[in-house]
Design an enzyme around this catalytic site. Sequence first.
Site, PDB file in Angstrom:
ATOM      1  CG  HIS A 425      -2.096  -0.599   1.074  1.00 57.71           C
ATOM      2  ND1 HIS A 425      -2.732  -1.267   2.135  1.00 57.71           N
ATOM      3  CD2 HIS A 425      -2.518  -1.550   0.158  1.00 57.71           C
ATOM      4  CE1 HIS A 425      -3.258  -2.743   1.424  1.00 57.71           C
ATOM      5  NE2 HIS A 425      -3.873  -2.796   0.910  1.00 57.71           N
ATOM      6  CD  GLU A 593      -2.609  -3.314   9.375  1.00 61.92           C
ATOM      7  OE1 GLU A 593      -2.431  -2.125   8.918  1.00 61.92           O
ATOM      8  OE2 GLU A 593      -3.350  -3.857   8.310  1.00 61.92           O
TER       9      GLU A 593
END
Length: 758
Positions: A425, A593
């Site tokens: 991403h 994350e």
Amino acid sequence: MFPALETELKQQTLPDPYEDFMYHHLQYYGYFKAERGSLPNSATHQHVWKNNPRYLLSGSFGETADLIPDPLQKEKRLWPTCLSSTVHRQIEAVNRDSLMLSSPLLKSRQLLHDDLGEVNARPREPRDLFAFFSSSEPLQAPRWPIECEVIKENIHHIEWVPPQPEYFYQPTGNEKLPEIVGEEKGTVVYQLDSVPSEDSYFTSSRVGGKRGIIKELAVTLQGPEDNTLLFESRFESGNLQKAVRVNTYEYELTLRTDLYTNKHTQWFYFRVQNTRKDVTYRFTIVNLLKPKSLYTIGMKPLMYSQLDASTHSIGWRREGDEIRYYRNNTDDGQQPFYCLTWTIQFPHDQDTCFFAHFYPYTYTDLQCFLLSVANSPVQSQFCKLRTLCRSLAGNTIYLLTITNPARTPQEAAAKKAVVLTARVHPGESNGSWIMKGFLDFILSNSPDAQLLRDIFIFKVVPMLNPDGVIVGNYRCSLAGRDLNRHYKTILKESFPCIWHTRNMIKRLLEEREVLLYCDFHGHSRKNNIFLYGCNNNDRKFWLHERVFPLMLSKNAPDKFSFHSCNFKVQKCKEGTGRVVMWRMGILNSYTMESTFGGSTLGNKRDTHFTPEDLKSLGYHVCDTLLDFCDPDRTKFMQCLAELKELLQQEIHKKFNELGQDMDLEGSWSDISLSDIESSTSGSDSSLSDGLPVHLLNTADEREKPGFTVSCSPKRNTNPSQEPAPDTKPNWSRNRYPATKGGRTTAVVYPSLHIYTYP
């Protein structure tokens, strides 16, 4: 070296190379009508190549006449079109990608010639096996879609560690919610001309993006008293589509969606000039898509002042006041938009400042780092750089193999693998900073780093989606899709980085055990750092996938939250790297994350993360690997016992919420973990949009019955040890570097027990 080649070169005079290239080009695409004489006269083109040997024709990525200066000027490569099949095969054996039209003689990429193009060929010096870059050659310039305008300035920021913690913004309750008025009542002071939307798709790329003169998009100042801000975002990783001045010091900003989509507005990074100090400016981003954001709980935007950087060595810092995140009051019947507003006072007059969602880390930043590694006489001995593949735009996706050379074949065979990736991403630059910290440590001369290189083979893909990073996307590649939903893809040409990464790991599993896979991401709605994993269904190794995250939380207690970790595998996440690698046989398969905000833990509570904080997490990954694989299994068993106790408490809590009583003695471990664990819907992962329309037929044609990404991985078959119920040793949290480095002398590679699961 190639007798047949030399003989034919001496005997044969080639026809017009441009005409011959077009002949084969049209034939390949089905337009050739067997009328060679019908091709346009190429004399006009031919003199370019004969009179300007400094230029070469690059046609590998969809362009038909992209002139690029050749930095070496002596290397000429020709497309082999008219030679016999024997010579053709010999040339392809040298390099299959040769395509040069700068001389009337056919030449190989591996043969060097003089400036006159004569056949006095000599072999090129072989490349250094451990080097991809050379200090004598320039970095590969980023390739952009041909629709993108790119300014010529080089944007560079210094790294800086704030001397004091940067605390979260504390709302006062008096923050203003500005009404969005738009360009009808304001003045557009910056706007990109054309932005590829979901109605179009990527076709080709070139260095520098769009051809022609780069227009000045910012307004023209009317004099020294004109205090209009000058905006710009047409640089690497930049994202701003439009700026509207709605008051003297107030601006409404519209972000550009990910290219070839109509959504994914989150990442911003832009420049402002012509600032005034001691006045309060307000910026409002008007088209964000997520209803929840860390900006609602104290996160501040980042600002960078070039004058502060040049005079005081001050870099990016958290700034902003009156910060609010709220729903846009304009309703056009489509999806709702959300606004982020903040006020700020610039530190200097006539300064150049930047704003960003998070600390930028560009493709050029990565290449500069890899260049330093390749040119290091020490690091290049155990870090091998290779091209994994090329992206859709033709940018290199790098693969690093890091390990110390083995002394014997038995040592080499005993090494397990660890696979780490980042930036699938592109707007989650925090993943790159964790990767940078990992690479800084694993390439260092620390005793622990040397031990890890002795034990493991590290396969690292530091930037999976360079195209998205370059153009300033938040989530997608130039295919207009979230790559982390396509790890099961069979479309090699449309999703090359994902296809090649999965294929590389599949081959790796066939030759050795992969102990751990981890993909580094960023998170926009939760603070701290945490992992998503996959529940192990084998009761023999129950909860083992949670040991590494628990150990990491003990090694980094002020940054990593085990409580935020989740191990449920949802159907909508089947195409993610984490789940696909788990189904291929990697039981310790994770998504890491890391927040865009900061920490709510320990002595870093309520403070923003800096790049140094994230880089330290990269070190802690290495630190935890040593704990996880320690031949002394005490810590592992302690964590396993703690996990079982935590799970028992969670099960009791779940049944109490349901108003049920249950005797869990002897049967509690048979309860499905998925039944008591919440989903990862709080993650930043988007649902798959499926394939773009123009790829649907391709997928149907290539779909093979029984296609699978599974393989037969090599695994350690040693049974696990059961934890001693009463054993709860104290966890040492401050061991680096003394104790672990001391283990080096005790390592016996062929017999080293590295804990893994069948």
